[in-house]
Motif scaffolding. Structure first.
Motif, PDB file in Angstrom:
ATOM      1  N   ALA A  26      57.567  36.162  34.294  1.00  0.00           N
ATOM      2  CA  ALA A  26      57.898  37.205  35.277  1.00  0.00           C
ATOM      3  C   ALA A  26      57.615  36.720  36.689  1.00  0.00           C
ATOM      4  N   VAL A  27      57.991  37.560  37.631  1.00  0.00           N
ATOM      5  CA  VAL A  27      57.582  37.398  39.024  1.00  0.00           C
ATOM      6  C   VAL A  27      56.507  38.445  39.275  1.00  0.00           C
ATOM      7  N   LEU A  28      55.341  38.012  39.697  1.00  0.00           N
ATOM      8  CA  LEU A  28      54.244  38.922  40.019  1.00  0.00           C
ATOM      9  C   LEU A  28      54.310  39.183  41.516  1.00  0.00           C
ATOM     10  N   SER A  29      54.586  40.436  41.886  1.00  0.00           N
ATOM     11  CA  SER A  29      54.822  40.771  43.293  1.00  0.00           C
ATOM     12  C   SER A  29      53.542  41.029  44.060  1.00  0.00           C
ATOM     13  N   SER A  30      52.634  41.806  43.479  1.00  0.00           N
ATOM     14  CA  SER A  30      51.388  42.145  44.178  1.00  0.00           C
ATOM     15  C   SER A  30      50.349  42.606  43.171  1.00  0.00           C
ATOM     16  N   GLY A  31      49.103  42.581  43.605  1.00  0.00           N
ATOM     17  CA  GLY A  31      48.012  43.036  42.758  1.00  0.00           C
ATOM     18  C   GLY A  31      47.001  43.817  43.568  1.00  0.00           C
ATOM     19  N   VAL A  32      46.438  44.859  42.955  1.00  0.00           N
ATOM     20  CA  VAL A  32      45.390  45.656  43.596  1.00  0.00           C
ATOM     21  C   VAL A  32      44.256  45.877  42.596  1.00  0.00           C
ATOM     22  N   CYS A  33      43.063  46.046  43.131  1.00  0.00           N
ATOM     23  CA  CYS A  33      41.891  46.326  42.310  1.00  0.00           C
ATOM     24  C   CYS A  33      41.724  47.840  42.233  1.00  0.00           C
ATOM     25  N   GLU A  34      41.719  48.391  41.027  1.00  0.00           N
ATOM     26  CA  GLU A  34      41.532  49.837  40.857  1.00  0.00           C
ATOM     27  C   GLU A  34      40.078  50.197  40.592  1.00  0.00           C
ATOM     28  N   ASP A  58      26.722  43.437  27.307  1.00  0.00           N
ATOM     29  CA  ASP A  58      26.856  43.875  25.914  1.00  0.00           C
ATOM     30  C   ASP A  58      25.488  43.746  25.266  1.00  0.00           C
ATOM     31  N   THR A  59      24.760  44.851  25.224  1.00  0.00           N
ATOM     32  CA  THR A  59      23.395  44.837  24.703  1.00  0.00           C
ATOM     33  C   THR A  59      23.351  44.954  23.182  1.00  0.00           C
ATOM     34  N   LEU A  60      24.498  45.195  22.556  1.00  0.00           N
ATOM     35  CA  LEU A  60      24.535  45.271  21.089  1.00  0.00           C
ATOM     36  C   LEU A  60      24.716  43.903  20.452  1.00  0.00           C
ATOM     37  N   ALA A  61      25.211  42.946  21.246  1.00  0.00           N
ATOM     38  CA  ALA A  61      25.378  41.589  20.716  1.00  0.00           C
ATOM     39  C   ALA A  61      24.006  40.949  20.542  1.00  0.00           C
ATOM     40  N   VAL A  62      23.939  40.006  19.622  1.00  0.00           N
ATOM     41  CA  VAL A  62      22.686  39.282  19.389  1.00  0.00           C
ATOM     42  C   VAL A  62      22.961  37.796  19.596  1.00  0.00           C
ATOM     43  N   PRO A  63      22.429  37.194  20.644  1.00  0.00           N
ATOM     44  CA  PRO A  63      21.652  37.805  21.727  1.00  0.00           C
ATOM     45  C   PRO A  63      22.586  38.587  22.649  1.00  0.00           C
ATOM     46  N   PRO A  64      22.045  39.452  23.509  1.00  0.00           N
ATOM     47  CA  PRO A  64      22.877  40.223  24.446  1.00  0.00           C
ATOM     48  C   PRO A  64      23.746  39.304  25.305  1.00  0.00           C
ATOM     49  N   LEU A  65      24.946  39.786  25.650  1.00  0.00           N
ATOM     50  CA  LEU A  65      25.894  38.985  26.431  1.00  0.00           C
ATOM     51  C   LEU A  65      26.044  39.536  27.844  1.00  0.00           C
ATOM     52  N   SER A  66      26.082  38.632  28.798  1.00  0.00           N
ATOM     53  CA  SER A  66      26.446  39.015  30.156  1.00  0.00           C
ATOM     54  C   SER A  66      27.898  39.475  30.141  1.00  0.00           C
ATOM     55  N   ARG A  67      28.221  40.478  30.966  1.00  0.00           N
ATOM     56  CA  ARG A  67      29.621  40.904  31.066  1.00  0.00           C
ATOM     57  C   ARG A  67      29.848  41.622  32.382  1.00  0.00           C
ATOM     58  N   TYR A  68      30.912  41.206  33.055  1.00  0.00           N
ATOM     59  CA  TYR A  68      31.454  41.959  34.174  1.00  0.00           C
ATOM     60  C   TYR A  68      32.809  42.477  33.726  1.00  0.00           C
ATOM     61  N   THR A  69      33.109  43.724  34.051  1.00  0.00           N
ATOM     62  CA  THR A  69      34.411  44.304  33.725  1.00  0.00           C
ATOM     63  C   THR A  69      35.023  44.845  35.006  1.00  0.00           C
ATOM     64  N   SER A  70      36.344  44.873  35.068  1.00  0.00           N
ATOM     65  CA  SER A  70      37.065  45.398  36.228  1.00  0.00           C
ATOM     66  C   SER A  70      38.470  45.784  35.793  1.00  0.00           C
ATOM     67  N   ARG A  71      39.161  46.523  36.666  1.00  0.00           N
ATOM     68  CA  ARG A  71      40.522  46.979  36.332  1.00  0.00           C
ATOM     69  C   ARG A  71      41.444  46.740  37.517  1.00  0.00           C
ATOM     70  N   TYR A  72      42.653  46.252  37.214  1.00  0.00           N
ATOM     71  CA  TYR A  72      43.630  45.893  38.240  1.00  0.00           C
ATOM     72  C   TYR A  72      45.000  46.449  37.877  1.00  0.00           C
ATOM     73  N   ARG A  73      45.819  46.664  38.890  1.00  0.00           N
ATOM     74  CA  ARG A  73      47.234  47.005  38.698  1.00  0.00           C
ATOM     75  C   ARG A  73      48.065  45.918  39.378  1.00  0.00           C
ATOM     76  N   VAL A  74      49.038  45.409  38.645  1.00  0.00           N
ATOM     77  CA  VAL A  74      49.901  44.355  39.159  1.00  0.00           C
ATOM     78  C   VAL A  74      51.338  44.842  39.100  1.00  0.00           C
ATOM     79  N   THR A  75      52.095  44.582  40.144  1.00  0.00           N
ATOM     80  CA  THR A  75      53.516  44.897  40.152  1.00  0.00           C
ATOM     81  C   THR A  75      54.268  43.629  39.771  1.00  0.00           C
ATOM     82  N   LEU A  76      55.145  43.733  38.762  1.00  0.00           N
ATOM     83  CA  LEU A  76      55.889  42.552  38.323  1.00  0.00           C
ATOM     84  C   LEU A  76      57.291  42.929  37.860  1.00  0.00           C
ATOM     85  N   HIS A  77      58.131  41.928  37.773  1.00  0.00           N
ATOM     86  CA  HIS A  77      59.515  42.111  37.290  1.00  0.00           C
ATOM     87  C   HIS A  77      60.022  40.781  36.742  1.00  0.00           C
TER      88      HIS A  77
END
Length: 137
Positions: free
Chosen positions: A101-109, A117-136
């Motif tokens: 595709a062609v990715l036109s733009s991206g924004v952070c939502e 993740d404290t349920l994993a053994v051993p616990p895992l570091s994690r960063y999460t985020s959400r984005y919207r990308v315009t594509l065609h």
């Protein structure tokens, strides 16, 4: 006569191809560690998991998918660097062409969120985020 069908691009594949194509991203995480499904148990960390979380289309030809991106494993500092680099890459999208595709733009939502993740053994570091990308196609 019925309208012709328009099958849009594979949004997960398009973002995956884009992120894997950038040397700045490759400098902080190997391209085979950027994935669209949870790797099997025993996978070496860190990895980047790209998930599709909905979205919309403004026309038949323009898609606006929403992605959740999780950076998991390694140290908090390492995950943070990878997450900030991915964010910068998505915000830098400006009519970038990949095979899918062609990715036109991206924004952070939803900005980077520390969510270990404290349920994993051993616990895992994690960063999460959400984005919207315009594509065609």
């Amino acid at each position: 006569m019925p309208n012709p069908l328009y099958v849009g691009p594979d949004a997960l594949l398009a973002l995956l191809q884009y992120l894997r194509s950038l040397p700045e991203v490759a400098a902080v995480i190997p391209d085979n560690k950027i994935v669209t499904s949870i790797p099997p148990t025993g996978t070496e960390y860190p990895y980047v998991l790209i998930g599709l979380g909905g979205g919309s289309g403004t026309t038949l030809a323009v898609e606006k998918p929403v992605y959740q991106i999780d950076v998991m494993g390694g140290s908090k500092e390492q995950c943070g660097l990878i997450a900030r680099t991915i964010k910068a890459a998505i915000l830098a999208i400006a009519n970038d062409t990949v095979d899918e595709a062609v990715l036109s733009s991206g924004v952070c939502e939803v900005g980077l969120t520390w969510l270990p993740d404290t349920l994993a053994v051993p616990p895992l570091s994690r960063y999460t985020s959400r984005y919207r990308v315009t594509l065609h196609k």
